[in-house]
Structures are given as C-alpha cells and as structure tokens.
Design an enzyme around this catalytic site. Structure first.
Site, PDB file in Angstrom:
ATOM      1  N   HIS B 121       4.389 -15.623 -26.398  1.00 31.93           N
ATOM      2  CA  HIS B 121       3.888 -14.276 -26.647  1.00 31.93           C
ATOM      3  C   HIS B 121       4.907 -13.589 -27.571  1.00 31.93           C
ATOM      4  O   HIS B 121       6.105 -13.865 -27.470  1.00 31.93           O
ATOM      5  CB  HIS B 121       3.810 -13.554 -25.305  1.00 31.93           C
ATOM      6  CG  HIS B 121       3.145 -12.217 -25.321  1.00 31.93           C
ATOM      7  ND1 HIS B 121       3.764 -11.083 -25.769  1.00 31.93           N
ATOM      8  CD2 HIS B 121       1.912 -11.828 -24.915  1.00 31.93           C
ATOM      9  CE1 HIS B 121       2.941 -10.056 -25.641  1.00 31.93           C
ATOM     10  NE2 HIS B 121       1.806 -10.478 -25.133  1.00 31.93           N
ATOM     11  N   ASP B 198       9.627 -16.670 -19.383  1.00 28.78           N
ATOM     12  CA  ASP B 198       8.671 -15.565 -19.410  1.00 28.78           C
ATOM     13  C   ASP B 198       7.601 -15.880 -18.365  1.00 28.78           C
ATOM     14  O   ASP B 198       6.767 -16.758 -18.568  1.00 28.78           O
ATOM     15  CB  ASP B 198       8.066 -15.462 -20.823  1.00 28.78           C
ATOM     16  CG  ASP B 198       6.953 -14.427 -20.900  1.00 28.78           C
ATOM     17  OD1 ASP B 198       6.537 -13.902 -19.848  1.00 28.78           O
ATOM     18  OD2 ASP B 198       6.494 -14.149 -22.027  1.00 28.78           O
ATOM     19  N   GLN B 201       2.585 -14.562 -17.093  1.00 32.56           N
ATOM     20  CA  GLN B 201       1.292 -15.153 -16.726  1.00 32.56           C
ATOM     21  C   GLN B 201       1.414 -16.136 -15.569  1.00 32.56           C
ATOM     22  O   GLN B 201       0.448 -16.819 -15.231  1.00 32.56           O
ATOM     23  CB  GLN B 201       0.661 -15.858 -17.940  1.00 32.56           C
ATOM     24  CG  GLN B 201       0.317 -14.930 -19.081  1.00 32.56           C
ATOM     25  CD  GLN B 201      -0.729 -13.886 -18.707  1.00 32.56           C
ATOM     26  OE1 GLN B 201      -1.439 -14.002 -17.710  1.00 32.56           O
ATOM     27  NE2 GLN B 201      -0.824 -12.842 -19.517  1.00 32.56           N
ATOM     28  N   LYS B 224       0.327  -6.830 -14.250  1.00 32.62           N
ATOM     29  CA  LYS B 224      -0.513  -8.034 -14.272  1.00 32.62           C
ATOM     30  C   LYS B 224      -0.611  -8.652 -12.882  1.00 32.62           C
ATOM     31  O   LYS B 224      -1.271  -9.663 -12.679  1.00 32.62           O
ATOM     32  CB  LYS B 224       0.072  -9.063 -15.240  1.00 32.62           C
ATOM     33  CG  LYS B 224       0.076  -8.597 -16.699  1.00 32.62           C
ATOM     34  CD  LYS B 224       0.546  -9.719 -17.607  1.00 32.62           C
ATOM     35  CE  LYS B 224       0.998  -9.234 -18.949  1.00 32.62           C
ATOM     36  NZ  LYS B 224      -0.088  -8.990 -19.891  1.00 32.62           N
ATOM     37  N   CYS B 364      -1.381 -11.585 -29.113  1.00 31.74           N
ATOM     38  CA  CYS B 364       0.061 -11.467 -29.362  1.00 31.74           C
ATOM     39  C   CYS B 364       0.718 -12.830 -29.451  1.00 31.74           C
ATOM     40  O   CYS B 364       1.848 -13.019 -28.965  1.00 31.74           O
ATOM     41  CB  CYS B 364       0.747 -10.620 -28.292  1.00 31.74           C
ATOM     42  SG  CYS B 364       0.141  -8.951 -28.211  1.00 31.74           S
TER      43      CYS B 364
HETATM   44  C1  PLP Z   1       3.114 -14.489 -21.658  1.00 29.00           C
HETATM   45  C2  PLP Z   1       3.327 -13.022 -21.789  1.00 29.00           C
HETATM   46  N1  PLP Z   1       4.559 -12.551 -22.041  1.00 29.00           N
HETATM   47  C3  PLP Z   1       4.799 -11.235 -22.155  1.00 29.00           C
HETATM   48  C4  PLP Z   1       3.809 -10.304 -22.035  1.00 29.00           C
HETATM   49  C5  PLP Z   1       4.160  -8.854 -22.208  1.00 29.00           C
HETATM   50  O1  PLP Z   1       4.021  -8.154 -21.023  1.00 29.00           O
HETATM   51  P1  PLP Z   1       4.177  -6.568 -21.011  1.00 29.00           P
HETATM   52  O2  PLP Z   1       3.297  -6.051 -22.094  1.00 29.00           O
HETATM   53  O3  PLP Z   1       3.703  -6.182 -19.645  1.00 29.00           O
HETATM   54  O4  PLP Z   1       5.609  -6.254 -21.234  1.00 29.00           O
HETATM   55  C6  PLP Z   1       2.501 -10.740 -21.776  1.00 29.00           C
HETATM   56  C7  PLP Z   1       1.392  -9.803 -21.631  1.00 29.00           C
HETATM   57  O5  PLP Z   1       0.841  -9.203 -22.471  1.00 29.00           O
HETATM   58  C8  PLP Z   1       2.262 -12.130 -21.665  1.00 29.00           C
HETATM   59  O6  PLP Z   1       1.036 -12.587 -21.444  1.00 29.00           O
END
Ligand code: PLP
Lengths: 158, 405
Positions: B121, B198, B201, B224, B364
């Site tokens: 991401h 990370d 998910q 999430k 993203c």
């Molecule tokens: C794999 C992953 N990393 C990071 C994020 C970023 O999360 P957040 O926007 O809650 O900081 C997301 C979600 O959008 C994600 O799916």
C-alpha cells in the site's frame, strides 16, 4: 439505469474518439483519484478548432464528457473553445453527476484547455465546477509513470 | 446460523437501505462498520468519564486514564505482545509506519538499503521513499512476478548486509495474498535487518501472535477492525524501541524538562506526545473485546469461506478476471476483479445503484497495478457481518453489469 442514455450512447458509440495526424495542439492528463487518462489532439486552422479527437483509458462518464465536449467545440474559435464550462457539457450529457464523479466530467475540459494553452489561451481559469486536476506541461507525452522527484531513489526491482 | 447472520444485528448501519435496496456492505477493507458495543463504549466514555489522561488527579481524569491504559492492555492481549510497553497508540497504520520510518530513518547511512515489496500500500512505500531520500539510502523492492506472490528467491537475493529494514505487508489489500511473514522475519533477522509488518489487512481477520511472528514493528488501524477512526496501533519490540530516540516531542513523552534539554519518559509514553486519541482507544478496546468474544479463529474461517465463495462465483462469470492467489490457497478477506470492457468506477456506480458497496480504483497500490498492467479494479471485501447471501447478490449483480452500461 445508473447513467443517462447520452452517457451510455457516447461511451459505446463515440463520435470524436481517435487521433489527429500531426496535431497543432495536444495534451494529456490523469485523474489522480481513479487513474483515468485522457488525451485530446487538435487541428487548428486560422484560429479555429477545425477538428479534435480524444482517446485514453477512462470511465464512461469521462469518455462521454470528452465526446460531447469535442462536439461542442469543434468548428469554434480557439478562445471560445477554451471558455466552455462544465455546465455546457453536463447539459448535453443530460445527466445528474454526483460530486464524487465531477472530476470525470471536468478532466476533458482541463485537458482541452491544456492543449489550447500551448497556443496562448487562458488555461488557469476555473472550469466551472471545481479546480482542474494538476496540470502537466503541454508538451509532455503519455508515459508509464512520472519520474521520481529530485532526490528520491529509483526503486530497483531485482 | 453462520457468524454473519449471528452478529449482523449488532451493527446498526447494516439495517439501512441504499437506493431502495438493503445495504450489502462489501468494502470493509477500506473501513469496517462498527458494532453497537463500540458505539456505546465511546458514548459512555464521553457521557461519564471524559477528561485528559495522565495529568489530572480528579476522579474523571483517573477514570479516563484507566480506560485508556486498559485499552492498551486489551490490545496487548489481542496481538499477543509480551508487554504493554510494546503497544503504542497512533492515529492509524499510516501514522504508525511514518513514525517507524522516522525513527529508523535517522539511523540510515548513505548506501544503506531499505527493502519493500511491489505489493505495498502507498502508506508502506512513500514513507520509505522519503526516508531514503533524506538519508541517502537505497530503496529496493521485492517483485511480484506472477501478480500473486512475492518472489522469495528475489527477496533472499535483495536481502544483504546493507539492508537495514524490511517493510512488508502481512496481507495484500488488493490480492489478498497472505505473505509468509514469520519466515521473512527469520531471514531478515539473520541478515541483521529489522522488520516492519503492515498489518492493516491482517489484524481484523487473523489471530495474531507477536511473539511467534517475531517482527520488530507491526502496524494496524482501528477503523478497519470494527473500531473508530483516528486510532491505530504500532507494536514495537521492547529491545528495539528502547534503542530508538523519539521522533516527536511534546507533553507526556518526558520525565523531566529543563529549558535546554529533557529526559525522556518510559515506554510506551516516550513515543506518544500530546493528548492521545482517548475515545478512539476506548472504542478500539471495545472492538477488540467484541472480536475476542467471537473468537478470531472462527472469524478467519467465516471470512475465508465468504472470500472463497466470492472468488469462485465471480470467476465463473464470463468476462470476469479475478486477481490474487487461486481459490483454496487461503487469502485475506478481499477479492479484486475486473469485468471486461467495464471501467471499475462504472462498475462500482452500477453496483451502488443495487445497494452493493464495493471499492473501485487503484487501492493505493499503483506499483502493483503497473505490475498487473491495469489502471484499477473492483474490490469486494468482507468482515464478520457479511453473509453468503450478500456474496450471491454481488455475483448476480456483476453478471448483469455489461447490460447496464
Ligand atoms: C495494507 C494497508 N496498509 C495501510 C493502509 C492505510 O491505513 P490507514 O489509512 O488507516 O492509515 C491500508 C488501508 O487503507 C491498507 O490496506
């Protein structure tokens, strides 16, 4: 149906999709929200936009917007063409567009302005609904990806 | 009754209609809905116990502090961390990763290397681009040559004596691929590199055990995970956190202050300057408790069953391409797909008209999109409250997409 008859018809059967051989003006841009990419090429004769075509990879709203936009502007003086607002396009699309999709309508307008700006137009005026997307230099071509900003190292994959 | 049918009633939002249809919320990977238990915990906190934490000696201040620090204990248990000092609250995954990129970034020397992957991401990529740019380090990426899995041989080749940190996603938010992070951690540690995982998910869908996983850092978001927005978690291994200088200063992160210097507070507060997201932590604790009651192993089974059904049903529709590992391999609760000739945004607009909420776009993850040779996809994602009936509704609606455009 979610989209108006005009949008579906223009998406399936565009009248102005294609390219111009040796265009006098051309521009291309992407919508950073969805990755839509559209290019508009123009033939200009004696200050008149005598022909124009669009192509790219976009959603139905964006493609239909580009198609009716070119229908509106072809045959007009370039200054007039550059002054067309989103309202005129929306009217022809006969559609209610949600705020989240307005960029899809306005992207072709700002791309057309980008093309005409290379002839000395007024590219920075608002298109009528919201700020146009970030503009690249008119002479920039379709590319895989933007180069990293100065100092950002290139990612090396294997 | 399946898990989805059992717990739907706890989620007030699921009883609303969208465009005249019952809502089928299939976008939980972007943000999940909240059970009444979470909403009520936050309301109770604001109505009865709100005050600033740590600073106030009065009753409300003590109650708020107890709730906030209690949330830390709840999260500590939920992720199987060794101690509460390893659990830092942030605003979300993105902030947690940026914090690590700053903490570790400052230890980078020119020609040091940071290893990411092609399936990250942007929130686990851009902070590393910035850290490398600022410190003259080199960013390398493990490729995803088959468009489904990390190339583990390439990972081993790229992992070298100059690799300072490996930043890798536990579960891809597009492909659903579950990466073998415990193995990656072992190899990275053997090469002397730190590892940030990370978990955005993964945390909502898989039982976590930080000790078994072995990562140095693990980041995830509350929103999430059935919790509120504005709260996230950065797990950091104590031995590693202790070595790092704080990146952000302010109140709460200090023990004693003079005009020209200060002494840092103990863990975990050293990395939590300022008034923290107290209500967010309270809501997250309620979410974690809710998931614990359901039982994470049961949650995983339920969601993987829905995901498998969705994958099989969508793949059976002519013109549909499903991305990610083959059905049966096991994946996170996401199914990304495309319908031939239909732009994802148009597809999502038509599905919304039928009351079905899915995500459309590049998610993203533009480098991964480039690898797949596409601009974007549709993506259905699942949580505890989804049902097989919703998956069937999705498949039926997707089959009619070409006729609607
Ligand atoms: C794999 C992953 N990393 C990071 C994020 C970023 O999360 P957040 O926007 O809650 O900081 C997301 C979600 O959008 C994600 O799916």
């Amino acid at each position: 149906m979610v989209y108006s008859t005009v949008i579906r018809d223009r998406f399936r059967h565009p009248r102005f999709r294609g390219r111009i051989v040796e265009p006098q003006a051309a521009f291309e841009d992407v919508n950073p929200l969805c990755g839509d990419r559209i290019r508009i090429e123009c033939r200009i004769e004696h200050g008149t936009l005598s022909d124009a075509r669009h192509h790219g990879d976009s959603c139905a709203i964006c493609a239909a917007s580009a198609d009716v936009l070119l229908e509106i502007v072809v045959g007009r003086a370039t200054e007039e063409a550059a002054a067309v607002l989103a309202a005129a396009v929306l009217e022809r699309l006969e559609a209610k567009i949600r705020p989240t999709r307005m960029r899809c309508v306005t992207l072709p307008i700002s791309v057309l302005r980008g093309a005409l700006a290379s002839l000395g137009g007024h590219p920075d005026e608002p298109v009528g609904e919201e700020a146009p997307p970030l503009r690249r230099r008119p002479d920039e071509r379709l590319r895989e990806e933007a180069p990293p900003p100065p100092g950002v190292p290139h990612v090396k994959a294997t | 009754m399946t898990l989805g049918e059992l717990c739907r009633a706890d989620f007030p939002i699921l009883s609303r209609t969208v465009n005249g249809h019952p809502l089928a919320y299939l976008d939980s990977a972007a943000s999940s809905q909240k059970p009444r238990q979470v909403i009520e915990a936050i309301q109770r906190y604001y109505e009865r116990s709100h005050a600033n934490v740590h600073r106030s000696i009065h009753t409300l201040g003590e109650e708020a502090t107890e709730l906030y620090e209690g949330a830390r204990d709840a999260v500590c248990g939920f992720i199987g961390a060794r101690s509460r000092e390893e659990v830092l609250f942030t605003r979300g995954t993105t902030e947690a990763i940026n914090l690590v990129a700053q903490l570790v970034g400052r230890t980078l020397r020119p020609a040091d290397e940071v290893l990411v992957t092609e399936m990250e991401h942007h929130s686990n990529l851009i902070p590393w681009q910035m850290a490398c740019r600022d410190h003259g380090a080199v960013l390398r990426a493990v490729p995803v040559p088959d468009g489904r899995h990390l190339d583990l041989d390439a990972f081993r080749r790229l992992l070298g004596g100059r690799t300072r940190i490996v930043a890798v996603t536990h579960v891809s938010n597009v492909l659903g691929t579950i990466n073998p992070v415990a193995d990656l951690v072992r190899e990275a540690h053997a090469a002397g590199a730190l590892v940030l995982v990370d978990g955005a998910q993964a945390a909502p869908h898989l039982a976590l055990d930080m000790v078994a996983l072995g990562a140095d850092f693990y980041a995830f978001s509350g929103h999430k995970l059935l919790g509120p927005t504005g709260i996230g978690v950065l797990y950091g291994r104590k031995e590693v956190l202790e070595r790092l200088e704080p990146a952000w200063g302010g109140g709460e992160m200090i023990k004693e202050v003079w005009i020209d210097h200060a002494q840092w507070n103990d863990l975990p507060w050293r990395f939590e300057p300022g008034t923290p997201p107290i209500a967010g932590a309270v809501g997250l604790a309620a979410a974690v408790e809710y998931l614990d009651k359901l039982g994470m192993p049961r949650v995983t089974v339920h969601e993987q069953e829905l995901t498998r059904r969705a994958q099989d049903a969508l793949a059976a529709i002519p013109g549909v391409t499903v991305y990610g590992p083959p059905s049966g391999e096991g994946r996170g609760a996401v199914v990304a797909f495309n319908v031939e000739g239909i732009h994802p945004h148009d597809g999502a607009a038509v599905l919304d008209e039928a009351g079905i909420a899915v995500r459309a776009g590049h998610h993203c993850a533009q480098p991964l999109m480039k690898r797949l040779g596409i601009a974007g996809t549709l993506r259905a994602s699942f949580s505890v409250y989804n049902t097989a009936a919703e998956v069937e509704r999705l498949a039926r609606a997707v089959a009619t997409l070409p006729a609607q455009l």
